[in-house]
Design an enzyme around this catalytic site. Sequence first.
Site, short mmCIF file in Angstrom:
data_model
loop_
_atom_site.label_atom_id
_atom_site.label_comp_id
_atom_site.label_asym_id
_atom_site.label_seq_id
_atom_site.Cartn_x
_atom_site.Cartn_y
_atom_site.Cartn_z
N ASP A 101 4.94 -11.69 -4.83
CA ASP A 101 4.14 -11.16 -5.94
C ASP A 101 2.94 -12.06 -6.13
OD1 ASP A 101 3.29 -10.34 -8.75
OD2 ASP A 101 5.04 -9.07 -8.47
N ASP A 145 -1.30 -12.85 -2.82
CA ASP A 145 -1.90 -11.52 -2.89
C ASP A 145 -1.68 -10.80 -1.56
OD1 ASP A 145 -3.50 -9.30 -3.11
OD2 ASP A 145 -5.25 -10.37 -3.84
N VAL A 146 -0.93 -9.69 -1.60
CA VAL A 146 -0.63 -8.97 -0.36
C VAL A 146 -1.85 -8.33 0.27
CG1 VAL A 146 1.77 -8.51 -0.95
CG2 VAL A 146 0.01 -6.86 -1.62
N ASN A 195 5.98 -2.44 -2.61
CA ASN A 195 5.88 -1.97 -3.99
C ASN A 195 4.70 -2.61 -4.71
OD1 ASN A 195 7.01 -0.82 -6.57
ND2 ASN A 195 7.17 -2.99 -7.05
N TYR A 197 -6.32 6.88 -7.18
CA TYR A 197 -4.86 6.70 -7.14
C TYR A 197 -4.22 7.77 -6.26
CZ TYR A 197 -0.11 6.13 -9.00
OH TYR A 197 1.25 5.92 -9.14
N LYS A 203 -2.11 7.18 -2.71
CA LYS A 203 -0.72 7.58 -2.54
C LYS A 203 -0.56 8.63 -1.45
CE LYS A 203 0.88 4.86 -5.72
NZ LYS A 203 1.65 3.66 -5.37
N THR A 232 7.23 1.80 -17.73
CA THR A 232 6.92 0.42 -17.35
C THR A 232 5.70 -0.03 -18.15
OG1 THR A 232 5.39 1.12 -15.59
CG2 THR A 232 7.72 0.82 -14.97
#
Length: 238
Positions: free
Chosen positions: A33, A57-58, A84, A130, A134, A165
């Site tokens: 994360d 940071d991915v 994720n 977004y 996706k 969330t």
Amino acid sequence: MNRVAVVTGVAQGIGRRVAEVLAEEGYALVLADILDPVDTLAAVRAAGADALTVVGDVASEAYVNGLADQVRERFGRVDVLVNNAGVSLLVPAEETTAAQWRRVLDGGGGSIVNIASIAGLHGVSDRAAYNACKHGLIGLTRTLAGEWGGRGVRVNAVCPGWVKTGMDAADQASGGYTDDDIVERVPMGRFAAPGDMAQAVAFLANPARSGFVNGTALPVDGGWTADASWTSLRLRKR
């Protein structure tokens, strides 16, 4: 040795619950994360999991390279990768990990589970970027499923509906929608919970349960994408 799972975006929400469920199922975990996931680490260790935290940071190729190296040094292998990480980072993260995790998963088996969205199956107004992200992630899922299936690596996606969330709270605070907007739209009459997604991920991760499931985009949405009814008709059926 326990099966090893790498989960990104674990500091909160869906990612945290995925890590907790996999810990309960006996996985060793690598928690990735951009924030230090101290609470998640404590939770999975309390469940008995051997766990490694790698903060970064991915979207950074250097970070992903280092993450792969740390996983290989600590555990020697990866059985499950759950992508994720935050919305804006999913596509660049995938472009990087396609090369890196191929090297880690070249042992002839494994499962990659991408967290997509029902917005990757349908259009949702005011969310062009977004939706595009996706849809692209689901396309990448299917492509990698075809390319890597012959090596025993399964690639699937979970497509959540609206989940309670911190992200949902922020969207509602901006005036985008209300609880009623979502609850009235979902045939099951409620928001999803992070645990609903975690159980779906656990199913797709486990070859004993889903060993011939490859390239699927699994809606976990309470029937949102299945129901074309108008609101008054849907509510009369409750």
